[in-house]
Write an enzyme that holds these catalytic residues in place. Structure first.
Site: not given
Lengths: 322, 174, 386
Positions: A85, A88, A90, A105, A214
């Site tokens: 992402g 981060a 994942l 994460k 978000d």
């Protein structure tokens, strides 16, 4: 290049050949600058929360301690990168037991940020996310559970959520509709149902005093409800399975905050509204259904909807020269 | 007894035993207080344990904290007990989660790979019946009131409460 | 052979550019004697976004002139004075541009100008000039969105196929990605633009506005190394700078008063070093640029893009480009930027975007040629792209 001139004269004329990128510009930062993150396989396709078979095992240094990608004793399978992402990484792995899958994460250091700023941000964000998730869980909001956290090292271990993102479900709907054209006659009813579910889920979140920060369709999961209903109920013969079955589970609380301000709630909704507009323009017209369900989900929600209009106006009409 | 390997911490195997109807809790407690080196164990009161996951979460936190140089108590075994607690008060923690004078059901844990030796030692010194360490058994041993008090939750019997508790353990000290 | 003249004046830079797009394949039948106002535009041609090697249309920059209204240090540029500056310079710039381009009035196909967004009075002053030229030369007017101008010029110059665009200037901060014939805004500054934040900070420290406050902040930042704590405000894909501005202004005042001996010298807690103006410049840049890179990365992740295009005046900043480059490299992507000829407001981008629109049959009638201070990037129908 000379800076002091106040008249800048440019008279470059090119041949008829089309411009190549090098002329009058720079391609900054080539692919040769390999930093710590030397990923050999980054899933390029969907952002769906699923294992991708082509994922390769990532080099050791891209996981924080104590996690390793190799199969250590106690693991039946190695840790796999699911998604890179914005902030981060994942990973899919197991935590506490080989039968407990988890989403790990990890917020790796960002080389572009000043190290002090980077450490400060990472720590604050891991903690904020963990705290918010734990709080939500306590209040009955559908979010994944926190299993562990290492805020100095930049990781959080979260319960693995099965299902697909709403984003993928909407994209997949086209295919699904093609395949089920004959049997499904609901028009847009399935989408409307989805919108209502979303509105309720966000309402519940806001009601407990949390802002997601978000809200996009990639951060809304459709978690399949456990099949085999209790009490021996028969699944209804008339309700066909749609791509939008399941419970809405909110994920990725990396930018979440604890707030009950109407303004913040309105901005949360506005972010979601814009996310629909930019990613799913063809279903954008149904977004009012989200707001309708939201408005009915808790006391005070309607005030937030009025505030949303102000937020929209600001976006439409503002001048950014202060 | 059971050897449990935590994913990612598999180099630190856990030897775990659940003992029912323990008669000599006072003796065991005394060994710990005396710092008897033969008794380096985490002795947990089964009445306040929710599940295997709950216990393993404490073990993970303890071992990881030590690896990252954040140990708050004397050794890994006391750290496991400490990790169960939602706050930083060590003595309160041992009172709530550790073995007391009248504790009846105990989970014994040692971070060690010599399974047979440890099993033998525990069977010789713990006067109780060893049973499989399962969620069902733990559920039957649980004292709801004590769990509620220790973790300040309304109920401990549902999934959300347990998730909240494990989450709080993860966040402790932040 | 479409040729356009473009006039830009939405802020303190007055730009005039003359651009030439290579002939559209079907236009060979068009006669030069046709009055451009009455002839029909060439049939629509779509850019092929998938073809990386061909930038459509191939462009020739025949002239690109600019004159900047620089206000004294400690002050910003006021609309009234800026408009006066534009009025003073536009005729000269147009004449010079035409001379340099070496084109006749008959060769010009349209007069392009910035319709908005921007400051009212300066926009209006330039629009008057554009209308005047249009009437004088008997050429159609094409009103252009300033942001679209930046984007199209950036695309053309760099060849970036389908990048996420970071548009950062004194008046705008937006993250844009193309979708279905619109430049959609994925994220933006919720209060003031990043350039505005930088400019106002410069005023507090009396940093010179020549050639631009942002440029001077950049040079000073290179000599700073202490990072003071500032609020960091990223909200989803949006950013907010007013809190940061308030804080950095506070810190700047603190610095000034300690420099003037009115209070204790301000020292960094960790190193004990005295904090300097350069350190504040450094701090501000590192913080706001990190925020911009972060939202850009979010947008890239969200749409699956590998390219970033930075446009707008703040895009000239080498540190921003460097930081963006580091982020992109970690994602296996790349950053495209132009130099100050194109990232700072200019007339050529207006001519370019205007000509693209004109090529699709777009025109702005005299009665529609008013300017608008608020003109959203996504309001424009980008029908020259698929």
């Amino acid at each position: 290049m000379p800076r002091a001139l106040s008249i800048t004269t440019h008279n470059a004329s090119l041949g008829e050949a089309p411009l190549t990128p090098e002329w009058h510009s720079r391609t900054v930062a080539s692919e040769t600058a390999a930093h710590k993150m030397s990923f050999t396989a980054v899933p390029t396709a969907s952002n769906s929360y699923q294992l991708n078979d082509s994922n390769e095992v990532q080099p050791l240094h891209s996981l924080p301690p104590p996690f390793t990608t190799t199969s250590s004793p106690g693991q039946t399978s190695s840790t796999k990168l699911i998604r890179q992402g914005a902030e981060a990484l994942l990973y899919y792995t197991h935590f506490l037991s080989p039968s407990l899958p988890c989403a790990l994460k990890y917020r790796p250091p960002k080389s572009y940020r000043h190290p002090i700023l980077d450490k400060r941000l990472t720590r604050a964000r891991i903690l904020a996310e963990a705290r918010v998730l734990v709080r939500c869980k306590r209040e009955g909001v559908s979010v994944p559970a926190v299993l562990g956290a290492g805020w100095e090292e930049g990781w959080i271990a979260i319960e693995w959520v099965n299902g697909s993102t709403v984003r993928d479900a909407i994209f997949g709907r086209k295919t699904w509709r093609q395949e089920n054209q004959a049997s499904y006659e609901g028009g847009e009813k399935d989408l409307v149902g989805l919108m209502h579910k979303i509105g309720c889920a966000v309402g519940k979140l806001h009601q407990v005093g949390v802002i997601h920060g978000d809200l996009t369709t990639s951060n809304l999961m459709l978690r399949p409800t456990v099949s085999g209903a209790e009490g021996g109920e028969e699944p209804s013969a008339t309700s066909a399975a749609t791509p939008f079955d399941g419970t809405i589970t909110l994920i990725d609380f990396g930018l979440a905050a604890q707030s009950s301000q109407e303004e913040d709630r309105a901005v949360d909704l506005y972010v979601l509204e814009r996310a629909f507009g930019s990613t799913h323009p063809e279903v954008e017209h149904l977004f009012p259904e989200v707001l309708k369900a939201y408005g009915e989900s808790y006391k005070g929600a309607k005030v937030v909807l009025r505030k949303l209009e102000d937020v929209r106006m600001r976006g439409r009409k503002k001048s950014m020269i202060g | 007894m059971e050897t449990i390997l935590l994913p990612h911490l598999g180099q630190y195997p856990l030897q775990v035993g659940l003992f029912l109807d323990v008669q000599n809790a006072r003796y065991l407690r005394q060994q710990l207080l005396d710092g008897n080196t033969e008794f380096e164990y985490a002795f947990l009161d089964a009445a306040v344990l929710l599940s295997r996951e709950h216990v393993l979460a404490a073990c993970f936190r303890a071992i990881n904290d030590i690896l990252q140089g954040r140990m708050k108590s004397k050794n890994v075994h006391s750290e496991i007990v400490f990790s169960l607690s939602p706050n930083n008060n060590i003595s309160e923690c041992f009172r709530r989660f550790g073995v007391g004078e009248t504790t009846k059901n105990i989970v014994a844990i040692k971070v060690d790979n010599n399974a047979s030796q440890i099993q033998e030692h525990l069977q010789n010194h713990v006067q109780g019946q060893i049973v499989p360490f399962t969620d069902e058994t733990l559920a039957s041993l649980r004292d709801e009131a004590r769990v509620r008090k220790a973790y300040k939750v309304d109920s401990s019997s549902n999934e959300e409460a347990e998730a909240f508790i494990i989450g709080s353990m993860a966040l402790k000290g932040s | 052979m479409p040729i356009a003249i473009g006039l830009e004046g939405s802020a303190n830079k007055l730009g005039v550019g003359v651009i030439h797009h290579a002939a559209y394949p079907h236009s060979s039948h068009r006669s030069r004697q046709d009055s451009p106002l009455s002839s029909s535009p060439p049939p629509p041609l779509k850019a092929s976004d998938g073809d990386a090697s061909l930038t459509w249309p191939p462009v020739r920059i025949l002239a690109n002139l600019r004159h900047t209204y620089v206000s004294p240090p400690g002050s910003g540029f006021l609309p009234k004075d800026t408009a006066a500056h534009h009025r003073r310079w536009v005729v000269r710039l147009v004449k010079q541009a035409m001379k340099q381009a070496d084109v006749r009035i008959e060769d010009i196909d349209c007069v392009c100008f910035t319709k908005g967004p921007g400051m009212g009075a300066p926009l209006g002053a330039v629009a008057i000039a554009a209308r005047m030229l249009s009437l004088l030369w008997n050429k159609p007017l094409v009103g252009v969105n300033h942001c679209v101008g930046h984007i199209e010029m950036g695309r053309s110059i760099t060849g970036a196929e389908n990048p996420v665009v970071l548009y950062v200037s004194g008046g705008n901060t937006q993250i844009i990605a193309y979708s279905a014939q619109r430049y959609r805004i994925f994220g933006e500054a919720l209060d003031i633009a990043v350039g505005n934040c930088l400019d106002r900070f410069a005023r507090v420290l009396n940093i010179s506005n020549d050639p631009a406050p942002g440029y001077n902040i950049e040079q000073m930042a290179k000599k700073g190394n202490i990072l003071v704590e500032l609020p960091y405000a990223v909200k989803g894909m949006d950013v907010s700078f007013s809190g940061i501005l308030a804080r950095i202004e506070e810190l700047a005042h603190r610095l000034e008063s300690s420099a003037q001996g009115q209070s204790e010298p301000w020292k960094d807690e960790d190193t004990g070093e005295v904090i300097t103006r350069e350190d504040l410049c450094f701090t501000l840049q590192e913080t706001v640029f990190a925020m911009l890179v972060e939202i850009t990365e979010r947008a890239m992740a969200h749409v699956g893009a590998k390219q970033v295009l930075i446009v707008g005046g703040v895009g000239c900043n080498m540190r921003l480009q460097e930081m963006m480059g580091m982020m992109a490299a970690e994602r296996g992507g790349s950053v495209y930027a132009t130099d100050e000829r194109f990232c700072i407001d200019n007339g050529i981008m207006i001519a370019h975007a205007g000509l693209l629109a004109w090529g699709m049959g777009f025109k702005t009638g005299l009665d529609e040629s008013g300017c608008t201070q608020r003109f959203r990037t996504d309001e424009v129908w980008i029908n020259w792209r698929d």
